[in-house]
Design a protein around this motif. Structure first.
Motif, PDB file in Angstrom:
ATOM      1  N   PRO A 599       4.861   5.077   3.906  1.00 21.97           N
ATOM      2  CA  PRO A 599       3.458   4.780   4.233  1.00 21.97           C
ATOM      3  C   PRO A 599       2.639   4.368   3.018  1.00 21.97           C
ATOM      4  N   SER A 600       3.109   4.679   1.813  1.00 22.85           N
ATOM      5  CA  SER A 600       2.356   4.345   0.609  1.00 22.85           C
ATOM      6  C   SER A 600       2.675   2.951   0.080  1.00 22.85           C
ATOM      7  N   PHE A 601       3.575   2.245   0.741  1.00 19.15           N
ATOM      8  CA  PHE A 601       3.986   0.918   0.265  1.00 19.15           C
ATOM      9  C   PHE A 601       2.862  -0.075   0.560  1.00 19.15           C
ATOM     10  N   THR A 602       2.221  -0.592  -0.486  1.00 21.67           N
ATOM     11  CA  THR A 602       1.134  -1.559  -0.355  1.00 21.67           C
ATOM     12  C   THR A 602       1.310  -2.680  -1.365  1.00 21.67           C
ATOM     13  N   LEU A 603       0.481  -3.694  -1.251  1.00 22.46           N
ATOM     14  CA  LEU A 603       0.518  -4.773  -2.232  1.00 22.46           C
ATOM     15  C   LEU A 603       0.138  -4.265  -3.616  1.00 22.46           C
ATOM     16  N   GLN A 604      -0.799  -3.353  -3.661  1.00 22.25           N
ATOM     17  CA  GLN A 604      -1.240  -2.843  -4.961  1.00 22.25           C
ATOM     18  C   GLN A 604      -0.118  -2.083  -5.659  1.00 22.25           C
ATOM     19  N   SER A 605       0.715  -1.424  -4.873  1.00 20.52           N
ATOM     20  CA  SER A 605       1.774  -0.620  -5.485  1.00 20.52           C
ATOM     21  C   SER A 605       2.828  -1.473  -6.172  1.00 20.52           C
TER      22      SER A 605
END
Length: 636
Positions: A599-605
């Motif tokens: 769930p923490s996978f984002t573009l920012q990461s």
């Protein structure tokens, strides 16, 4: 009798009205059926990674690793039958019914499959219309987004001897289109996971312990197998697992070690082509046909044999079989003391090569290395460590620690025993890659120093070079990793593992085209490899970097169907590829699956993360990053 329970895609087929056809002209129908099997059915099954479990008279039960492969195979066979039935009177046409189900099965020790998964597939075949393919709901769910075919919803079906109704779907013969990969028709063990997988792909090794072994998808089906065999190198061979004839089954590790060493040594024969150990090991304990293996693997010879160890005495029986004729070409018996095992192995390979008129160019060098007095206990501990890691569970930290402890004991007994050094170097770096090291920097430094010590004793140890290569990979030093892998390939041109990883790492230098060619070469050397899902996802990453979106989709789908451990990376790459290919719905579905996993996978990461200073690679990564944005991956 041992048995294994697993999930599998099962295809069951039979000939429509076979009794009527055979009654009219049995000899002719049998001849036509044999021709269909050899020219169409079996090659198509092989091309799509199927395993024929058994023939059932006029039918077959076939196991596939994914429903996608099973459906592709079924459709190609049915379409091939349309062509072959052209001009044949309707009452003499051969037609198949096919049932496919994804379900739980039990695999017996002889490879036979039983259980409800097989039964449901068989019952679906029974209700299928001639020339069609009938899918259970569980199977259809896996491929419904991958089809450009007309599908008839048959609704819940009450199948004979199946307790609950099974929802079924029918694919009709002659419907337009073909199966897609969601939109297109088109070491010994190593676990790798990626932070942004193919986007910036921080590839970290969680395996890589491989000092005597070579590491899939089968790119060559049986349809081209005969041509492959005809053009195979004169010295093309697979070493099947040697049988342990000792009364103690725990001595299996000893037979496995000899098999590994013979595989490595045969690669030193000039111009040899040797199938990797991981593929060869899939035949262990199975009754095999030399001709069939030759066609499947594209090799001219099979080496098989047995090992018996009684006390300190070792007896090895070896025999060479021609896959073209099925006849024995050479056989010999070797006997020696455990302390002289290295000399015994060199003798086997040298005599084998001489019998075929091949030049075993490194025989004397190997003999000199292996005839150095070695403590038998150190040799035994190293073999046991090897066996431990051959059979390890990728999530089992204790297996690695146990193996490292055995190798350390071996080196305490014999500080100059080079195979133990190589094994220890690989195990140490693998522990770091697996995230199991309490002191990664120390383990990597020790791995490098131990590999260097091994190379000081034996400069051409391919697995010592690979230990260094994987250590450099852990540190994102890809140029150094490639240099070490290429040194390993120079030591052994048949090292599938080195070839695959050298190819993949070239992505970080902006040379993904070379990477694709390298992994395809590795597949040829090891077509049944345990690393198949990893190599498949690496091809997905490489094609993504080349903006070859449809190919990327195909390989990521194959990897996911084969339960690749890099699932976050695979779904990320799949989402980007779908987005750029214009498959918006599938791209969003891939992002949803990715977010379920993390769930923490984002573009920012992953923004700005580029473990490479190569401008081509970074530009390609930025393009994939934009694909993820198009797919709907949240900014933060």
């Amino acid at each position: 009798m041992s048995e294994t329970r697993k999930l599998a895609a099962i295809l069951v087929s039979d000939v429509v009205g076979y009794s009527r056809l055979a009654g009219a002209d049995e000899d002719r129908i049998l001849a036509r059926l044999r021709a269909l099997r050899s020219d169409l059915v079996d090659p198509t099954i092989a091309l799509h990674h199927g395993r024929i479990v058994k023939r059932t008279g006029d039918g077959s039960i076939v196991e596939f690793r994914s429903v996608v492969d099973a459906v592709r195979c079924a459709i190609e066979v049915q379409q091939g039958l349309i062509e072959r039935n052209t001009g044949v009177p309707p009452d003499r046409q051969i037609q198949f019914r096919v049932g496919i189900h994804l379900g739980d099965v039990v695999e017996e020790s002889d490879g036979d499959l039983m259980g409800e998964g097989v039964n449901i597939a068989a019952r679906l075949e029974g209700i299928c219309e001639p020339g069609g393919v009938c899918l259970s709901e569980d199977a259809y769910r896996q491929v419904k987004a991958r089809l450009e075919l007309k599908v008839a919803d048959l609704g819940p079906q009450n199948l004979k001897n199946i307790a609950e109704p099974v929802h079924a779907y029918l694919l009709r013969q002659g419907a337009p289109g073909a199966v897609k990969s969601l939109k297109t028709a088109t070491n010994k063990r190593r676990t790798i996971y990626a932070v942004a997988a193919g986007l910036a792909a921080t590839v970290v090794a969680a395996g890589g312990y491989a000092w005597h072994a070579g590491l899939a998808p089968r790119l060559l089906g049986a349809s081209v197998a005969e041509d492959t065999l005809k053009t195979a190198p004169r010295f093309s061979i697979v070493v099947l697992p040697f049988e342990n004839l000792s009364s103690d089954k725990e001595q299996d590790y000893f037979a496995d070690a000899i098999t590994d060493d013979l595989t490595t040594d045969l690669s030193q024969v000039a111009d040899s082509f040797v199938i990797a150990r991981n593929t060869a090991s899939t035949y262990k304990g199975k009754s095999v046909d030399a001709k069939e293996i030759g066609r499947e693997l594209g090799v001219r010879y099979v080496l098989e044999g047995s090992v018996r160890r009684v006390g300190e005495t070792i007896t090895v029986n070896a025999q060479l079989i021609s896959t073209e004729t099925g006849t024995h070409v050479w056989a010999d018996r070797f006997e020696g003391e455990r302390s002289k095992l290295g000399q015994l192995q060199v003798d086997i390979v040298a005599r084998l090569a001489n019998s075929l008129g091949a030049a075993f160019v490194k025989a004397e060098a190997l003999r000199a290395e292996r005839e150095r007095p070695n403590n038998p206990d150190a040799v035994d501990l190293t073999m046991r460590a090897d066996s431990t890691l051959l059979n390890f569970n990728a999530t089992n930290k204790s297996a690695w620690n146990d193996a490292i402890a055995m190798l350390e004991r071996a080196l305490t007994i014999d500080p100059k025993y080079e195979p133990a050094m190589t094994g220890l170097a690989n195990a140490l770096q693998a522990r770091v890659g697996g995230g199991w090291s309490s002191d990664p920097a120390s383990d990597l430094e020790r791995a490098q120093k131990t590999a260097d010590a091994a190379l000081a004793i034996r400069p051409h140890d391919e697995w010592a070079h690979m230990a260094k290569a994987w250590s450099f990979e852990n540190e994102h030093e890809y140029r150094s990793a490639i240099a070490e892998a290429e040194a390993a390939i120079g030591d052994n041109p048949n090292n599938a593992n080195a070839i695959a990883y050298a190819g993949f790492w070239k992505m970080y230098l902006g040379h993904s085209e070379e990477g694709v060619a390298g992994i395809e070469r590795a597949f040829r050397l090891s077509p049944h490899d345990s690393q198949e899902p990893i190599w498949q996802v690496h091809l997905c990453y490489l094609h993504n970097h080349l903006a070859q979106w449809e190919q990327a989709i195909e390989w990521c789908e194959k990897a996911l169907a084969n339960n690749v451990r890099e699932r976050e990376g695979a779904f990320a790459s799949l989402a980007a590829a779908y987005a750029w290919a214009g498959h918006d719905k599938e791209a969003k579905e891939a992002v949803a699956e990715l977010r379920k996993l993390d769930p923490s996978f984002t573009l920012q990461s992953v923004a700005g993360y580029h473990p490479s200073d190569d401008p081509t690679y970074n530009a390609q990564s930025a393009r994939i990053f934009e694909g993820l944005r198009k797919a709907g991956l949240p900014e933060e």
